[in-house]
Write a protein that holds these residues in place. Structure first.
Motif, PDB file in Angstrom:
ATOM      1  N   ALA A  11       0.443   7.754 -16.638  1.00 20.23           N
ATOM      2  CA  ALA A  11       1.010   8.951 -16.420  1.00 20.23           C
ATOM      3  C   ALA A  11       1.390   9.257 -14.996  1.00 20.23           C
ATOM      4  CB  ALA A  11       0.379   9.990 -17.028  1.00 20.23           C
ATOM      5  N   LEU A  12       0.629   8.712 -14.053  1.00 23.99           N
ATOM      6  CA  LEU A  12       0.903   8.911 -12.655  1.00 23.99           C
ATOM      7  C   LEU A  12       1.904   8.064 -12.352  1.00 23.99           C
ATOM      8  CD1 LEU A  12      -2.969   8.825 -10.828  1.00 23.99           C
ATOM      9  CD2 LEU A  12      -1.125  11.033 -10.992  1.00 23.99           C
ATOM     10  N   THR A  13       1.985   6.861 -12.616  1.00 22.62           N
ATOM     11  CA  THR A  13       3.166   6.152 -12.461  1.00 22.62           C
ATOM     12  C   THR A  13       4.543   6.522 -12.801  1.00 22.62           C
ATOM     13  OG1 THR A  13       1.754   3.940 -12.260  1.00 22.62           O
ATOM     14  CG2 THR A  13       4.273   3.880 -12.766  1.00 22.62           C
ATOM     15  N   ILE A  14       4.547   6.908 -14.107  1.00 20.26           N
ATOM     16  CA  ILE A  14       5.609   7.506 -14.737  1.00 20.26           C
ATOM     17  C   ILE A  14       6.238   8.646 -14.049  1.00 20.26           C
ATOM     18  CG2 ILE A  14       6.594   8.436 -16.943  1.00 20.26           C
ATOM     19  CD1 ILE A  14       5.080   6.661 -18.460  1.00 20.26           C
ATOM     20  N   THR A  15       5.082   9.695 -13.710  1.00 13.61           N
ATOM     21  CA  THR A  15       5.575  11.004 -12.997  1.00 13.61           C
ATOM     22  C   THR A  15       6.178  10.695 -11.331  1.00 13.61           C
ATOM     23  OG1 THR A  15       3.539  12.109 -13.929  1.00 13.61           O
ATOM     24  CG2 THR A  15       4.688  12.829 -11.886  1.00 13.61           C
ATOM     25  N   ALA A  16       5.329   9.544 -10.819  1.00 14.72           N
ATOM     26  CA  ALA A  16       6.018   9.295  -9.507  1.00 14.72           C
ATOM     27  C   ALA A  16       7.268   8.846  -9.537  1.00 14.72           C
ATOM     28  CB  ALA A  16       5.051   8.007  -8.873  1.00 14.72           C
ATOM     29  N   THR A  17       7.974   7.924 -10.496  1.00 12.60           N
ATOM     30  CA  THR A  17       9.173   7.519 -10.692  1.00 12.60           C
ATOM     31  C   THR A  17       9.930   8.853 -11.216  1.00 12.60           C
ATOM     32  OG1 THR A  17       8.330   5.399 -11.420  1.00 12.60           O
ATOM     33  CG2 THR A  17      10.383   5.960 -11.871  1.00 12.60           C
ATOM     34  N   ALA A  18       9.739   9.425 -11.983  1.00 14.46           N
ATOM     35  CA  ALA A  18      10.681  10.593 -12.389  1.00 14.46           C
ATOM     36  C   ALA A  18      10.924  11.612 -11.133  1.00 14.46           C
ATOM     37  CB  ALA A  18       9.808  11.460 -13.431  1.00 14.46           C
ATOM     38  N   MET A  19       9.898  11.643 -10.312  1.00 20.33           N
ATOM     39  CA  MET A  19      10.100  12.470  -9.264  1.00 20.33           C
ATOM     40  C   MET A  19      10.995  11.877  -8.090  1.00 20.33           C
ATOM     41  SD  MET A  19       6.158  14.096  -8.476  1.00 20.33           S
ATOM     42  CE  MET A  19       6.674  15.143  -7.056  1.00 20.33           C
ATOM     43  N   ILE A  20      11.111  10.853  -7.839  1.00 20.17           N
ATOM     44  CA  ILE A  20      11.906   9.959  -6.923  1.00 20.17           C
ATOM     45  C   ILE A  20      13.378   9.745  -7.381  1.00 20.17           C
ATOM     46  CG2 ILE A  20      11.573   7.771  -7.312  1.00 20.17           C
ATOM     47  CD1 ILE A  20      11.813   9.344  -3.964  1.00 20.17           C
ATOM     48  N   HIS A  21      13.642   9.880  -8.992  1.00 24.39           N
ATOM     49  CA  HIS A  21      14.825   9.410  -9.437  1.00 24.39           C
ATOM     50  C   HIS A  21      15.867  10.628  -8.727  1.00 24.39           C
ATOM     51  CE1 HIS A  21      17.722   8.377 -12.647  1.00 24.39           C
ATOM     52  NE2 HIS A  21      18.021   9.733 -12.732  1.00 24.39           N
ATOM     53  N   PRO A  22      17.062   9.993  -8.375  1.00 24.12           N
ATOM     54  CA  PRO A  22      17.660   8.673  -8.728  1.00 24.12           C
ATOM     55  C   PRO A  22      17.316   7.747  -7.328  1.00 24.12           C
ATOM     56  CG  PRO A  22      19.480   9.873  -8.106  1.00 24.12           C
ATOM     57  CD  PRO A  22      18.335  10.902  -8.027  1.00 24.12           C
ATOM     58  N   ALA A  43       0.685  -1.048  -0.087  1.00 21.60           N
ATOM     59  CA  ALA A  43       0.122  -0.173  -0.052  1.00 21.60           C
ATOM     60  C   ALA A  43       1.028   1.305   0.036  1.00 21.60           C
ATOM     61  CB  ALA A  43      -0.824   0.002   1.268  1.00 21.60           C
ATOM     62  N   TYR A  44       1.995   1.266   0.588  1.00 26.10           N
ATOM     63  CA  TYR A  44       2.930   2.335   1.170  1.00 26.10           C
ATOM     64  C   TYR A  44       3.869   2.499  -0.212  1.00 26.10           C
ATOM     65  CZ  TYR A  44       1.452   2.017   5.790  1.00 26.10           C
ATOM     66  OH  TYR A  44       0.765   2.103   6.958  1.00 26.10           O
ATOM     67  N   LYS A  45       4.254   1.656  -0.928  1.00 29.03           N
ATOM     68  CA  LYS A  45       5.392   1.613  -1.947  1.00 29.03           C
ATOM     69  C   LYS A  45       5.070   1.383  -3.382  1.00 29.03           C
ATOM     70  CE  LYS A  45       9.637   0.567  -0.874  1.00 29.03           C
ATOM     71  NZ  LYS A  45      10.020   1.927  -0.819  1.00 29.03           N
ATOM     72  N   VAL A  46       3.702   1.233  -3.808  1.00 24.05           N
ATOM     73  CA  VAL A  46       3.273   0.782  -5.082  1.00 24.05           C
ATOM     74  C   VAL A  46       2.627   2.347  -5.540  1.00 24.05           C
ATOM     75  CG1 VAL A  46       1.597  -0.208  -6.710  1.00 24.05           C
ATOM     76  CG2 VAL A  46       2.844  -1.557  -4.967  1.00 24.05           C
ATOM     77  N   PRO A  47       3.011   2.981  -6.696  1.00 24.58           N
ATOM     78  CA  PRO A  47       2.461   4.214  -7.170  1.00 24.58           C
ATOM     79  C   PRO A  47       1.088   4.058  -7.123  1.00 24.58           C
ATOM     80  CG  PRO A  47       4.540   3.791  -8.260  1.00 24.58           C
ATOM     81  CD  PRO A  47       4.223   2.562  -7.566  1.00 24.58           C
ATOM     82  N   GLU A  48       0.428   5.063  -6.776  1.00 25.03           N
ATOM     83  CA  GLU A  48      -1.011   5.179  -7.123  1.00 25.03           C
ATOM     84  C   GLU A  48      -1.536   5.059  -8.449  1.00 25.03           C
ATOM     85  OE1 GLU A  48       0.106   8.323  -3.900  1.00 25.03           O
ATOM     86  OE2 GLU A  48       0.918   7.649  -5.746  1.00 25.03           O
ATOM     87  N   GLY A  49      -1.045   5.350  -9.397  1.00 22.64           N
ATOM     88  CA  GLY A  49      -1.482   4.890 -10.972  1.00 22.64           C
ATOM     89  C   GLY A  49      -1.139   3.598 -10.904  1.00 22.64           C
ATOM     90  N   THR A  50      -0.404   2.859 -10.507  1.00 18.10           N
ATOM     91  CA  THR A  50      -0.191   1.424 -10.643  1.00 18.10           C
ATOM     92  C   THR A  50      -1.408   0.696  -9.879  1.00 18.10           C
ATOM     93  OG1 THR A  50       2.033   1.555 -10.962  1.00 18.10           O
ATOM     94  CG2 THR A  50       1.228  -0.407 -10.372  1.00 18.10           C
ATOM     95  N   TRP A  51      -1.569   1.367  -8.511  1.00 13.61           N
ATOM     96  CA  TRP A  51      -2.566   0.719  -8.069  1.00 13.61           C
ATOM     97  C   TRP A  51      -4.106   0.866  -8.722  1.00 13.61           C
ATOM     98  CZ3 TRP A  51      -3.411  -2.573  -4.618  1.00 13.61           C
ATOM     99  CH2 TRP A  51      -2.305  -3.048  -3.380  1.00 13.61           C
ATOM    100  N   LEU A  52      -4.267   1.877  -9.352  1.00 12.90           N
ATOM    101  CA  LEU A  52      -5.621   2.005  -9.846  1.00 12.90           C
ATOM    102  C   LEU A  52      -5.779   1.113 -11.148  1.00 12.90           C
ATOM    103  CD1 LEU A  52      -5.586   6.135 -10.045  1.00 12.90           C
ATOM    104  CD2 LEU A  52      -7.348   4.656  -8.648  1.00 12.90           C
ATOM    105  N   LEU A  53      -4.818   0.900 -11.551  1.00 11.19           N
ATOM    106  CA  LEU A  53      -4.722   0.180 -12.937  1.00 11.19           C
ATOM    107  C   LEU A  53      -4.855  -1.490 -12.377  1.00 11.19           C
ATOM    108  CD1 LEU A  53      -1.933   1.447 -15.321  1.00 11.19           C
ATOM    109  CD2 LEU A  53      -4.625   1.754 -15.587  1.00 11.19           C
ATOM    110  N   ALA A  74      -8.521   6.751 -18.806  1.00 11.43           N
ATOM    111  CA  ALA A  74      -8.224   6.437 -17.243  1.00 11.43           C
ATOM    112  C   ALA A  74      -7.017   5.614 -17.517  1.00 11.43           C
ATOM    113  CB  ALA A  74      -9.297   5.496 -16.899  1.00 11.43           C
ATOM    114  N   LEU A  75      -7.151   4.786 -18.617  1.00 12.64           N
ATOM    115  CA  LEU A  75      -5.532   3.933 -18.687  1.00 12.64           C
ATOM    116  C   LEU A  75      -4.261   4.918 -18.857  1.00 12.64           C
ATOM    117  CD1 LEU A  75      -6.486   0.854 -21.142  1.00 12.64           C
ATOM    118  CD2 LEU A  75      -6.417   1.231 -18.780  1.00 12.64           C
ATOM    119  N   LEU A  76      -4.414   6.043 -19.862  1.00 17.06           N
ATOM    120  CA  LEU A  76      -3.271   6.726 -19.872  1.00 17.06           C
ATOM    121  C   LEU A  76      -2.782   7.701 -18.683  1.00 17.06           C
ATOM    122  CD1 LEU A  76      -4.094   8.047 -23.626  1.00 17.06           C
ATOM    123  CD2 LEU A  76      -2.137   6.406 -22.918  1.00 17.06           C
ATOM    124  N   GLY A  77      -4.097   7.982 -17.934  1.00 15.11           N
ATOM    125  CA  GLY A  77      -3.674   8.736 -16.496  1.00 15.11           C
ATOM    126  C   GLY A  77      -3.104   7.913 -15.712  1.00 15.11           C
ATOM    127  N   GLY A  78      -3.541   6.612 -15.555  1.00 16.16           N
ATOM    128  CA  GLY A  78      -2.898   5.660 -14.589  1.00 16.16           C
ATOM    129  C   GLY A  78      -1.416   5.557 -14.846  1.00 16.16           C
TER     130      GLY A  78
END
Length: 714
Positions: A531-542, A435-445, A525-529
């Protein structure tokens, strides 16, 4: 001439139904109007674009992983894994750190071994020559004798690790595309390539992503075999199963999962063949799978110790032992404290049976490694602790009584969740971690795919396919939550991830089966999910290891949701040194570091690092140094100034520490051991900065020192 009319394109199914031949196309081929002889057919062009998209996604994934690994140093486990892998190539024996199977360590160590690090001096040390080699001491000696190239050698080893996650991406795409079509495969692949947890562990010299990728690949091959049983696919599945066993002992679960999947398909999927023929063929193929998997394991261990009598081993874990007749025995001497505690009260379960002289079909260090891993996974029985103490005091009767008591309580490694540190875990720990470590977009999908799974109708064969995807995650989650007491990190259940991402692919054909506004909303909705996952990964990089989703509070939440390999695994020491060099070049810094790299390594490399151990709470530090070694130890009092404390230590975990003494080989290994919460007083303060989210920086004032004084009084 009249133009030919084109047949309407059928709506995509939720699960592509295969023909009897495995080469049947996953989607119907649509022929374009008036195809030109110089232009490729429409389906060929589409396949080309799909292929390019797969290559591009995997390329981006590889680039992100490689870029991030160069910004961090080796983590707690990596420090030990890579030097052990070097000895496998150099000495052709697996006696050092057989705690894990060797494949991943060997892959990582190969380019380092070819770079010819200093090893001969290591083999002269007691950490190698003693009967039970000490992997941590060996790793520290490796650091000492390879200081000038230490970080660079680890970078070289880590650079090959993302190849395992690339393999995992190929498996995720291929399985999802086979079930739900190529576009669905791309959706699943995006989730994999931009998963911060895969990017985090895919760079590390640990077994987690390697076993995840190879285990999923092996199960995919077995699934293909189930759909079209043939000797060739059975043989390939057997070799792949053996390779999975060479990555992690948890892959033993596949020996139980695969027969279940075969039985499910046998019951659900009708066939023109009679049941006796299907069962007989399945048993013959199953025997081939098992034999080839064992042979692959033997090859992976260079056949070391294969054929050793089963009764000759000294085991300690519950699956391989039984109580000693009479309650107690005189065991062999061992420098491993866990074995020394268990061996007086248990013995090899094969000893004294007809299997005692039976030659082991498996390598000796595979069996010994499993025994050691299982012993730690189960925790230390309190009754054995008390029995061992009684035996040491000369109370044999008391020791026998304690060892045979009905007390089944265990103690083990400290575990942490949501601000609480304790000795036993939570049954819901891994659900909370997801629940804590999976991105919200991935959870939605993923939740959407579960809803489609529950709502849509499907054939019996499609249900067999769904069972194949859900069984491995279900078994792993159940086993880790209820059959072990290991609550240390998401990495222990990382093997469920590919199956969940493949499942998410079913959303694509479901959305495409809608019409009008429903289809447009579904695609959005698919593209939004994604996009949320990609954004989350970009924000925590590296800093992928420290990823937490926004809903959970993010990586800098106070108190932290999780620690250890979920947040702080010692990865940011080089970043801390860079910060100190740029910000406080002439000031000493108090450092309590959760890692296995001696911070003084920078000084010996020509980059003087002025650090000291902060004061510890009273009665929380114990010396590990040999007699005669003079140590500085923790500071006697807390003074205003700069302090850097690893998040895992701020929240109370006990650990081993290096001493900031002048460099001598005897003090190069950890020389102090703390008890729980030795540096917990830093929770009184708000960090001034955070290095990679994992090391908290404090600039304490005189007022801060006064606030902490009551916690530091003897």
């Amino acid at each position: 001439m009249a133009r030919k009319s084109r047949a309407p394109r059928p709506q995509p199914a939720l699960s592509q139904q295969p023909s009897e031949t495995p080469s049947a196309p996953a989607e119907p081929i649509v022929v374009a109007d008036d195809p030109s002889p110089t232009a490729p057919p429409r389906d060929l062009r589409r396949s080309l674009w799909i292929g390019l998209a797969v290559v591009a996604l995997l390329g981006v994934h590889l680039a992100l992983a490689e870029r991030s690994l160069l910004s961090e140093n080796a983590t707690v486990d990596e420090v030990v894994h890579m030097p052990a892998g070097l000895t496998y190539w150099d000495k052709h024996t697996f006696r050092l750190y057989h705690h894990n199977p060797p494949l991943v360590k060997m892959v990582a160590a190969l380019p380092v071994w070819l770079a010819k690090p200093e090893l001969e001096e290591l083999y002269k040390q007691r950490s190698w020559s003693q009967r039970d080699p000490a992997q941590l001491n060996f790793a520290q000696n490796f650091a000492y004798y390879n200081i000038d190239r230490y970080f660079e050698l680890f970078d070289l080893a880590r650079m090959v690790m993302p190849l395992f996650s690339v393999l995992g991406g190929v498996v995720v795409f291929a399985w999802s595309a086979r079930l739900y079509g190529p576009t669905a495969g791309l959706l699943s692949l995006v989730l994999w390539c931009f998963c911060p947890n895969i990017l985090a562990h895919g760079r590390l010299i640990t077994s987690d992503v390697g076993s995840t990728a190879i285990g999923a690949g092996a199960t995919f091959l077995f699934w293909l075999y189930l759909r079209s049983p043939r000797w060739g696919l059975a043989a390939a599945s057997g070799v792949a199963l053996g390779l999975a066993q060479l990555t992690k002992f948890s892959m033993l679960l596949l020996y139980f999962v695969w027969p279940f999947l075969w039985l499910v398909r046998l019951v659900l999927v009708p066939s023109a063949e009679g049941w006796p023929r299907r069962i007989g063929r399945g048993l013959a193929h199953g025997l081939l799978v098992v034999v080839l998997s064992i042979l692959t394991i033997d090859v992976g261990y260079f056949f070391e110790g294969v054929g050793r009598p089963l009764g000759s081993f000294e085991f300690a874990s519950s699956p391989l032992t039984r109580p000693v007749p009479g309650g107690v025995r005189t065991p062999p001497a061992s420098e491993n404290p866990l074995f020394a505690m268990h061996w007086p009260f248990v013995q090899n379960r094969f000893r004294g049976t007809f299997l005692e002289k039976f030659p082991s079909p498996l390598p000796e260090h595979y069996l010994l490694g499993f025994d050691e891993q299982k012993l730690e996974a189960d925790g230390i029985p309190v009754r054995f602790q008390k029995a061992y103490e009684a035996l040491g005091a000369g109370d044999v009767k008391g020791a026998i009584a304690e060892a045979s008591s009905s007390n089944r309580a265990v103690s083990g490694y400290g575990v942490y969740l949501n601000g609480e540190l304790r000795a036993t875990g939570w049954w819901y720990y891994y659900l909370a971690t997801l629940a804590y470590k999976v991105p919200e977009g991935t959870w939605l999908l993923m939740l959407g795919s579960i809803a489609v799974l529950a709502a849509a109708k499907r054939s019996r064969e499609a249900w067999a396919d769904e069972v194949a995807l859900w069984t491995v995650p279900s078994v792993i989650l159940f086993a880790m939550s209820f059959l072990t007491d290991i609550n240390l990190g998401l990495r222990y259940i990382l093997a469920i991830v590919p199956y969940l991402f493949i499942q998410a692919g079913k959303l694509v054909p479901w959305v495409e089966s809608l019409t009008g506004q429903g289809r447009r909303l579904g695609r959005s909705a698919l593209l939004g999910g994604l996009a949320l996952t990609i954004t989350a990964t970009a924000m925590i990089h590296p800093s992928y290891l420290a990823y937490f989703n926004v809903v959970s509070g993010g990586p800098d939440r106070t108190p932290a949701r999780l620690i250890d390999s979920n947040l702080d695994w010692g990865q940011d020491l080089v970043k801390l040194r860079a910060w100190c060099r740029e910000t406080i070049p002439n000031e000493p810094i108090g450092l309590a570091y959760f890692g296995q790299i001696n911070p003084t390594i920078f000084t010996l490399r020509g980059d003087r690092f002025d650090w000291f151990l902060p004061p510890a709470r009273p009665n929380t530090f114990v010396s590990l140094a040999p007699p005669g070694v003079r140590l500085i130890g923790p500071a006697q009092e807390l003074k205003p100034g700069w302090y850097a404390v690893s998040a895992t230590l701020v929240y109370g975990l006990k650990w081993r520490f290096y001493d900031p003494t002048p460099l001598v080989n005897q003090a190069w290994a950890p020389t102090w051991r703390s008890k729980d919460d030795a540096f917990g007083y830093f929770r009184l303060f708000e960090p001034t900065h955070r290095i990679g989210h994992s090391i908290y920086l404090y600039h304490l004032t005189a007022e801060d020192v006064a606030r902490a004084a009551p916690m530091l009084k003897p």
